[in-house]
Design a protein around this motif. Structure first.
Motif, PDB file in Angstrom:
ATOM      1  N   ARG A   1       0.886   3.979  -3.023  1.00 12.15           N
ATOM      2  CA  ARG A   1       0.594   5.384  -2.720  1.00 12.15           C
ATOM      3  C   ARG A   1       1.694   6.297  -3.285  1.00 12.15           C
ATOM      4  O   ARG A   1       1.409   7.312  -3.911  1.00 12.15           O
ATOM      5  CB  ARG A   1       0.440   5.567  -1.209  1.00 12.15           C
ATOM      6  CG  ARG A   1      -0.057   6.952  -0.832  1.00 12.15           C
ATOM      7  CD  ARG A   1      -0.458   7.079   0.634  1.00 12.15           C
ATOM      8  NE  ARG A   1       0.517   6.570   1.576  1.00 12.15           N
ATOM      9  CZ  ARG A   1       0.342   5.496   2.339  1.00 12.15           C
ATOM     10  NH1 ARG A   1      -0.758   4.789   2.260  1.00 12.15           N
ATOM     11  NH2 ARG A   1       1.271   5.116   3.177  1.00 12.15           N
TER      12      ARG A   1
ATOM     13  N   ASN B   1       0.823  -1.214   0.000  1.00 13.27           N
ATOM     14  CA  ASN B   1       0.000   0.000   0.000  1.00 13.27           C
ATOM     15  C   ASN B   1       0.854   1.259   0.000  1.00 13.27           C
ATOM     16  O   ASN B   1       0.537   2.231  -0.684  1.00 13.27           O
ATOM     17  CB  ASN B   1      -0.964  -0.006   1.181  1.00 13.27           C
ATOM     18  CG  ASN B   1      -2.094  -0.986   0.990  1.00 13.27           C
ATOM     19  OD1 ASN B   1      -2.445  -1.349  -0.136  1.00 13.27           O
ATOM     20  ND2 ASN B   1      -2.670  -1.436   2.083  1.00 13.27           N
ATOM     21  N   ARG B   2       1.957   1.263   0.735  1.00 17.67           N
ATOM     22  CA  ARG B   2       2.855   2.423   0.737  1.00 17.67           C
ATOM     23  C   ARG B   2       3.487   2.635  -0.641  1.00 17.67           C
ATOM     24  O   ARG B   2       3.590   3.751  -1.123  1.00 17.67           O
ATOM     25  CB  ARG B   2       3.955   2.264   1.787  1.00 17.67           C
ATOM     26  CG  ARG B   2       3.465   2.456   3.187  1.00 17.67           C
ATOM     27  CD  ARG B   2       4.593   2.274   4.180  1.00 17.67           C
ATOM     28  NE  ARG B   2       4.083   2.401   5.530  1.00 17.67           N
ATOM     29  CZ  ARG B   2       4.790   2.890   6.536  1.00 17.67           C
ATOM     30  NH1 ARG B   2       6.032   3.280   6.347  1.00 17.67           N
ATOM     31  NH2 ARG B   2       4.271   2.967   7.726  1.00 17.67           N
TER      32      ARG B   2
END
Length: 105
Positions: free
Chosen positions: A51, A47-48
């Motif tokens: 993003r 997810n990081r």
């Protein structure tokens, strides 16, 4: 949970260790862990990354095999104390300029 480490930090850590070993023979034969000591799940890391990339990719979750180690991470306390070492990069702040794959912004 795993402890992810930026590759440039790894290279810099081993260069620092080599310099310290050359200057301080009493360190020879000792083991050192290098780590940012931030534990994340694979999903948190993905997810990081997405993003930072500005991606809206769909993630597919596959359950963890029961034989996998649940929590696996290192302590860099000895490297900090004896070598004066600290990580140079953070997971998100320092990845943003490297997300284009060229190492440049």
């Amino acid at each position: 949970m795993r402890d992810y480490f930026y590759v440039e930090d790894g290279a810099a850590a081993y260069m620092h260790l080599a310099e310290q070993l050359a200057a301080r023979p009493e360190l020879r034969g000792q083991a050192f862990n290098f780590s940012n000591e931030i534990q994340l799940t694979v999903l948190e890391l993905v997810n990081r990354i997405l993003r930072v990339m500005g991606s809206h990719s769909v993630r597919t979750y596959v359950p963890r095999p029961v034989t996998k180690i649940r929590h696996q991470y290192l302590s860099a306390a000895k490297a900090r104390e004896l070598l004066g070492w600290e990580p140079l990069f953070t997971l998100e702040k320092d990845w943003t300029g490297r997300s284009n794959g060229t190492g440049t912004t």
